[in-house]
Design an enzyme around this catalytic site. Structure first.
Site, PDB file in Angstrom:
ATOM      1  N   CYS A 118      -7.006  83.334  25.417  1.00  0.00           N
ATOM      2  CA  CYS A 118      -5.670  83.216  26.007  1.00  0.00           C
ATOM      3  C   CYS A 118      -4.680  82.694  24.956  1.00  0.00           C
ATOM      4  O   CYS A 118      -4.865  81.612  24.392  1.00  0.00           O
ATOM      5  CB  CYS A 118      -5.713  82.274  27.210  1.00  0.00           C
ATOM      6  N   CYS A 124      -3.498  84.900  34.483  1.00  0.00           N
ATOM      7  CA  CYS A 124      -2.631  84.900  33.310  1.00  0.00           C
ATOM      8  C   CYS A 124      -1.768  86.157  33.294  1.00  0.00           C
ATOM      9  O   CYS A 124      -2.187  87.219  33.761  1.00  0.00           O
ATOM     10  CB  CYS A 124      -3.480  84.833  32.043  1.00  0.00           C
ATOM     11  N   ARG A 127      -3.675  92.407  29.360  1.00  0.00           N
ATOM     12  CA  ARG A 127      -5.052  92.913  29.268  1.00  0.00           C
ATOM     13  C   ARG A 127      -5.935  92.469  30.437  1.00  0.00           C
ATOM     14  O   ARG A 127      -7.123  92.777  30.458  1.00  0.00           O
ATOM     15  CB  ARG A 127      -5.681  92.442  27.953  1.00  0.00           C
ATOM     16  N   HIS A 144      -8.758  83.657  31.053  1.00  0.00           N
ATOM     17  CA  HIS A 144      -9.513  84.556  30.179  1.00  0.00           C
ATOM     18  C   HIS A 144      -9.688  83.932  28.809  1.00  0.00           C
ATOM     19  O   HIS A 144      -8.860  83.146  28.350  1.00  0.00           O
ATOM     20  CB  HIS A 144      -8.836  85.925  30.071  1.00  0.00           C
ATOM     21  N   ASP A 151      -1.149  87.853  30.823  1.00  0.00           N
ATOM     22  CA  ASP A 151      -1.632  88.719  29.752  1.00  0.00           C
ATOM     23  C   ASP A 151      -1.850  90.141  30.284  1.00  0.00           C
ATOM     24  O   ASP A 151      -2.523  90.347  31.295  1.00  0.00           O
ATOM     25  CB  ASP A 151      -2.944  88.163  29.197  1.00  0.00           C
TER      26      ASP A 151
END
Length: 194
Positions: free
Chosen positions: A101, A42, A46, A98, A44
């Site tokens: 999400c 992803c 993080r 994750h 993302d």
């Protein structure tokens, strides 16, 4: 100092600290990449691939997009996959999603976001496919299960892809992994090996 200049300064400090520990580090890094792993994850911020698996730059080839999708018409993802499999000869393709999400959670809702809705349609289709199972769950449990189902589906999309099928037909050693990462504790869970 503005934020962008701070990033440049951070980079310079990082590069100097790396060279202080290993003066030849960047010379070795510049020679050639030979990763054993392709990470499809992803976008993302993080979920930094190298960091969460304890690998250095050059050790893992990375493709990231919203909700770690592997879509059969996404030439960006397919190009990365082909380069990793055919040129780099990676031995492992890891699809890692994750929990929590935002892309998955957006797809589970009814709100419209614009262009991204077309991308998230793939997850909406998957949610419909698993609607009976998901109907039994609520809130965070429903979202978490959808994140897992998405990872499993995307790993299956990797396995069904012509690039991977051709590699298998050649007898190339290639393993596909379905992982999910927890933002709450930093631990990866192996959902299945395909």
């Amino acid at each position: 100092m503005n934020e962008i200049n701070q990033l440049i300064k951070n980079n310079q400090e990082w590069a100097e600290s790396i060279k202080a520990d290993d003066p030849d580090y960047f010379n070795k890094l510049a020679e050639r990449q030979t990763p054993q792993y392709l990470w499809i994850g992803c976008a993302d911020s993080r979920v930094p691939a190298n960091q969460i698996v304890g690998l250095l730059p050059g050790d893992i080839f990375v493709h990231r997009n919203v909700a770690n999708l592997v879509v059969h018409t996404d030439f960006n993802c397919l190009s990365v996959l082909q380069y990793a499999v055919d040129v780099l000869k990676v031995k492992h393709v890891i699809v890692c999603g994750h929990y929590g999400c935002g892309g998955v959670e957006a797809a589970l809702g009814d709100q419209r976001f614009g262009l991204i809705d077309n991308w998230l349609g793939h997850i909406k289709d998957l949610a419909y496919k698993h609607r009976e199972e998901l109907a039994l769950l609520e809130g965070e449990k429903r979202s978490a299960r959808m994140c897992e189902l998405n990872v499993l589906e995307q790993a299956e999309n990797v396995r069904r892809n012509s690039i991977v099928k051709d590699a298998f037909m050649r007898g190339q050693q290639l393993h596909i992994h379905s992982w999910i990462y927890s933002l709450r504790n930093g631990v990866i869970k192996d959902l299945a090996k395909i």
